[in-house]
Each structure stands twice: as C-alpha cells, then as structure tokens.
Design a protein around this motif. Structure first.
Motif, PDB file in Angstrom:
ATOM      1  N   VAL A 144       0.842  -1.327  -0.079  1.00 27.34           N
ATOM      2  CA  VAL A 144       0.046  -0.020   0.191  1.00 27.34           C
ATOM      3  C   VAL A 144       0.821   1.125  -0.108  1.00 27.34           C
ATOM      4  O   VAL A 144       1.625   1.536   0.889  1.00 27.34           O
ATOM      5  CB  VAL A 144      -0.839  -0.149   1.142  1.00 27.34           C
ATOM      6  N   ILE A 145       0.810   2.071  -1.079  1.00 23.81           N
ATOM      7  CA  ILE A 145       1.710   3.048  -1.002  1.00 23.81           C
ATOM      8  C   ILE A 145       1.005   4.417  -1.374  1.00 23.81           C
ATOM      9  O   ILE A 145      -0.157   4.497  -1.941  1.00 23.81           O
ATOM     10  CB  ILE A 145       2.496   2.996  -2.243  1.00 23.81           C
ATOM     11  N   ASP A 146       1.643   5.521  -0.998  1.00 24.25           N
ATOM     12  CA  ASP A 146       1.418   6.790  -1.111  1.00 24.25           C
ATOM     13  C   ASP A 146       2.658   7.353  -1.633  1.00 24.25           C
ATOM     14  O   ASP A 146       3.598   7.860  -1.085  1.00 24.25           O
ATOM     15  CB  ASP A 146       0.931   7.606   0.038  1.00 24.25           C
ATOM     16  N   PRO A 147       2.518   7.910  -2.994  1.00 23.84           N
ATOM     17  CA  PRO A 147       3.850   8.266  -3.549  1.00 23.84           C
ATOM     18  C   PRO A 147       4.203   9.685  -2.979  1.00 23.84           C
ATOM     19  O   PRO A 147       5.548  10.049  -2.966  1.00 23.84           O
ATOM     20  CB  PRO A 147       3.520   8.748  -5.286  1.00 23.84           C
ATOM     21  N   ILE A 148       3.350  10.653  -2.746  1.00 29.52           N
ATOM     22  CA  ILE A 148       3.586  11.840  -2.186  1.00 29.52           C
ATOM     23  C   ILE A 148       2.559  12.110  -1.081  1.00 29.52           C
ATOM     24  O   ILE A 148       1.587  12.621  -1.433  1.00 29.52           O
ATOM     25  CB  ILE A 148       3.840  12.984  -2.908  1.00 29.52           C
ATOM     26  N   ASP A 149       2.755  11.754   0.356  1.00 30.87           N
ATOM     27  CA  ASP A 149       1.917  11.944   1.292  1.00 30.87           C
ATOM     28  C   ASP A 149       2.228  13.530   1.756  1.00 30.87           C
ATOM     29  O   ASP A 149       3.434  13.807   2.172  1.00 30.87           O
ATOM     30  CB  ASP A 149       2.131  11.101   2.511  1.00 30.87           C
ATOM     31  N   GLY A 150       1.446  14.401   1.626  1.00 31.73           N
ATOM     32  CA  GLY A 150       1.672  15.955   1.901  1.00 31.73           C
ATOM     33  C   GLY A 150       1.740  16.502   0.553  1.00 31.73           C
ATOM     34  O   GLY A 150       2.423  17.690   0.286  1.00 31.73           O
ATOM     35  N   THR A 151       0.977  16.071  -0.540  1.00 28.19           N
ATOM     36  CA  THR A 151       0.924  16.887  -1.688  1.00 28.19           C
ATOM     37  C   THR A 151       0.716  18.518  -1.635  1.00 28.19           C
ATOM     38  O   THR A 151       1.313  19.423  -2.284  1.00 28.19           O
ATOM     39  CB  THR A 151       0.040  16.248  -2.766  1.00 28.19           C
ATOM     40  N   SER A 152      -0.181  18.962  -0.910  1.00 27.50           N
ATOM     41  CA  SER A 152      -0.550  20.193  -0.648  1.00 27.50           C
ATOM     42  C   SER A 152       0.478  20.900  -0.159  1.00 27.50           C
ATOM     43  O   SER A 152       0.864  22.094  -0.587  1.00 27.50           O
ATOM     44  CB  SER A 152      -1.871  20.331   0.323  1.00 27.50           C
ATOM     45  N   PRO A 205       8.375  21.526   2.830  1.00 28.17           N
ATOM     46  CA  PRO A 205       9.076  20.357   2.834  1.00 28.17           C
ATOM     47  C   PRO A 205       8.674  19.141   3.557  1.00 28.17           C
ATOM     48  O   PRO A 205       9.183  18.155   3.593  1.00 28.17           O
ATOM     49  CB  PRO A 205      10.567  20.572   3.335  1.00 28.17           C
ATOM     50  N   VAL A 206       7.445  19.294   4.272  1.00 25.11           N
ATOM     51  CA  VAL A 206       6.782  18.053   5.236  1.00 25.11           C
ATOM     52  C   VAL A 206       5.962  17.227   4.035  1.00 25.11           C
ATOM     53  O   VAL A 206       4.640  17.508   3.987  1.00 25.11           O
ATOM     54  CB  VAL A 206       6.061  18.972   6.196  1.00 25.11           C
ATOM     55  N   TRP A 207       6.549  16.416   3.329  1.00 27.45           N
ATOM     56  CA  TRP A 207       6.002  15.584   2.526  1.00 27.45           C
ATOM     57  C   TRP A 207       6.861  14.211   2.515  1.00 27.45           C
ATOM     58  O   TRP A 207       8.210  14.265   2.628  1.00 27.45           O
ATOM     59  CB  TRP A 207       5.978  15.947   1.179  1.00 27.45           C
ATOM     60  N   ALA A 208       6.244  13.133   2.085  1.00 25.45           N
ATOM     61  CA  ALA A 208       6.919  12.011   2.113  1.00 25.45           C
ATOM     62  C   ALA A 208       6.522  10.816   1.058  1.00 25.45           C
ATOM     63  O   ALA A 208       5.049  10.827   0.923  1.00 25.45           O
ATOM     64  CB  ALA A 208       7.156  11.262   3.669  1.00 25.45           C
ATOM     65  N   THR A 209       7.260   9.861   0.874  1.00 26.89           N
ATOM     66  CA  THR A 209       6.743   8.642   0.196  1.00 26.89           C
ATOM     67  C   THR A 209       6.681   7.600   1.356  1.00 26.89           C
ATOM     68  O   THR A 209       7.464   7.420   1.939  1.00 26.89           O
ATOM     69  CB  THR A 209       7.897   8.140  -0.892  1.00 26.89           C
ATOM     70  N   LEU A 210       5.549   6.999   1.199  1.00 29.82           N
ATOM     71  CA  LEU A 210       5.089   6.005   2.151  1.00 29.82           C
ATOM     72  C   LEU A 210       4.830   4.477   1.396  1.00 29.82           C
ATOM     73  O   LEU A 210       4.013   4.614   0.520  1.00 29.82           O
ATOM     74  CB  LEU A 210       3.629   6.414   2.668  1.00 29.82           C
ATOM     75  N   ILE A 211       5.475   3.750   1.938  1.00 26.25           N
ATOM     76  CA  ILE A 211       5.361   2.399   1.434  1.00 26.25           C
ATOM     77  C   ILE A 211       5.013   1.369   2.765  1.00 26.25           C
ATOM     78  O   ILE A 211       5.785   1.199   3.498  1.00 26.25           O
ATOM     79  CB  ILE A 211       6.867   1.915   0.695  1.00 26.25           C
ATOM     80  N   ALA A 246      11.218  11.047   3.646  1.00 26.65           N
ATOM     81  CA  ALA A 246      10.918  12.525   3.483  1.00 26.65           C
ATOM     82  C   ALA A 246      12.285  13.366   3.119  1.00 26.65           C
ATOM     83  O   ALA A 246      12.955  13.958   3.949  1.00 26.65           O
ATOM     84  CB  ALA A 246      10.394  13.287   4.825  1.00 26.65           C
ATOM     85  N   PRO A 247      12.644  13.159   1.674  1.00 25.09           N
ATOM     86  CA  PRO A 247      13.919  13.709   1.402  1.00 25.09           C
ATOM     87  C   PRO A 247      14.030  15.222   1.345  1.00 25.09           C
ATOM     88  O   PRO A 247      15.467  15.503   1.698  1.00 25.09           O
ATOM     89  CB  PRO A 247      13.859  13.220  -0.079  1.00 25.09           C
TER      90      PRO A 247
END
Length: 269
Positions: free
Chosen positions: A91-99, A106-112, A128-129
C-alpha cells in the motif's frame, strides 16, 4: 523474520525492497520539488495532484511488481495492480503531503507499506527527502530513523499525564461534521503544548518520542496510514482509529505512546 502468518516470507528482505524503492522515488521527487517544474491538477475530492505524484507511483509500482510478481500493489493515484485476493499487498502513497509539496513546504514523504490479508500492515517505510529524514519498522524489525547520515533505533515517550504531554492535532471540517471539534479544543487545552504537524510527520514524531500523541484529520485513507502504523507500533506505541480499533483502514487515526491512548479515546468519544 517469520511467524505463523508470514510463513516463509522474511520481512527483513521485504523491508530492504521497500527502502530500495524509496531511494528511487526520492531521486525523482526531490529534484522536482526543488525546481518547482510541475503543474497542479485537482481531484474530485478537492485535493491537489501533480504529474510527479502519478509518475512516482508508477515507478514504485513497477519496482514492487518486478520484485514481487505474486504480490498486489494499491496506490493512491492508480488504484490496485495485481490479484485482489493476494495474500500480500503493498500500500503506497507516492507523495503524502502533496498540498505542502506544491507550495514548497518540505513536509511530504513517500509512504510504502506491506500488508497481510489477515495481519494487516506489518512493515512500513516513510521517506521525507526534503527533510533529509527517513523512518522504517515493522513486526519483529524494531523501529528506526535516519537523518543526515546517522541511523538510530527509536521508541515512544514515557509521558503518562496529558497535562505534561506534547500533542499534535490536525483539525479539519470532518471533525466539525462529527461534532467533536470542542473535544479537540479541550484536548489541546489540557495538554502541556499543542502543535499541528500534520500528515505522516506527526505520527513519526510520536514514534521518535518527540511528541506524545497525534490526532489526524477525519477523512484519511489506507494509503495515508498503512506505512506509519507498523512503525509507531514497532516503536512501542499504539495506533488506532478514533474509537480505539487498531486499523489503518478507517478514516480517522490516533497514535500515541500508549500511556495516553485510552484517556484520549474517551475524551474524544
């Protein structure tokens, strides 16, 4: 690491796969965030999406499917790929925090996450690069964080009194519709300090012991939660919906050090 539910699957190997795929996603998403070279569309639920979200998800799905062709993959942007009855599902979210991504925050992350048909979410990786940070953990794996080249094992706090707790509260209109906004306000007033970190980060701060409790927005989805739940739990915390059920599949989420959890569930009920 195996048990009666995971069978011959070694979650250490699955974690390494998740981290490799996260590496590839970071190499794609971070330069576009820094260069601001994307366009923004709006989905039917009035949340932002970019071509970076869509392409990153395709990259992640391709990497997982090639490595684990007998597993299914479910993502925010493209839905389910593979056998809907598969024992194992990523279950993935490529960019959590797109807004935040589209605004330069910079508060966004890939979730796997890897989930089991019976066990639920058993491991998660959060990368969260733009923050230079990453977290991972799961059943039998412990919980870890990496930042600026250093890796450490993490664990939740031991704060047992809400009056001494640091909390992160994400209010949205969903709480208003539930008629529970006054309870959120009361929770913040009773805590020592309240902040609104939002998205994955608040839950990772709980796992690190930096925050004692996090209450998410109403309306979250499985791809928002599946990766963070096993990390919080591996760090010694609790992760449930607002009614106390331990799941990543409902539309509310509360994470805590465990000591505060039952009292907060009662307060918000």
């Amino acid at each position: 690491m195996t048990d009666h539910l995971t069978g011959s699957l070694d979650l250490r190997h699955e974690l390494q796969l998740a981290l490799r795929v996260a590496d590839a996603a970071d190499l794609f998403t971070l330069p576009h965030f820094l260069d601001r070279d994307f366009t923004v569309d709006w989905k039917q639920n009035q949340t932002e999406v970019t071509e970076i979200d869509r392409h990153a998800e395709s990259m992640i799905v391709d990497g997982l499917v090639r490595a684990r062709p007998d597993h299914a993959v479910f993502g925010e942007e493209h839905g389910l790929v593979g056998d809907p009855d598969a024992e194992w599902r990523w279950v993935i979210d490529p960019i959590d925090g797109t807004s935040g991504y589209v605004r330069g925050i910079p508060v966004w992350a890939t979730l796997i996450a890897l989930t089991h048909i019976e066990r639920g979410a058993v491991l998660g990786a959060v990368s969260a690069p733009a923050l230079g940070m990453r977290w991972w953990g799961g059943v039998g794996l412990g919980a870890h964080a990496a930042a600026h080249g250093a890796t450490r094992q993490i664990g939740v706090s031991q704060v047992a009194d809400l009056a001494e707790a640091q909390v992160s509260i994400t209010h949205n209109s969903g709480w208003d519709e539930l008629g529970r906004t006054d309870r959120l306000v009361a929770l913040q007033q009773r805590a020592r300090r309240s902040r609104g970190m939002g998205d994955f980060w608040q839950h990772m701060l709980v796992a690190e012991g930096a925050v004692d409790l996090a209450v998410d927005a109403v309306g979250v989805a499985p791809y928002d939660l599946a990766a963070v739940k096993p990390i919080v739990e591996a760090a010694g915390g609790r992760f449930t919906d607002r009614l106390g059920e331990p799941t990543h599949e409902h539309d509310t989420a509360i994470s805590s050090n465990g000591l505060l959890h039952d009292g907060v569930i009662a307060l918000l009920a």
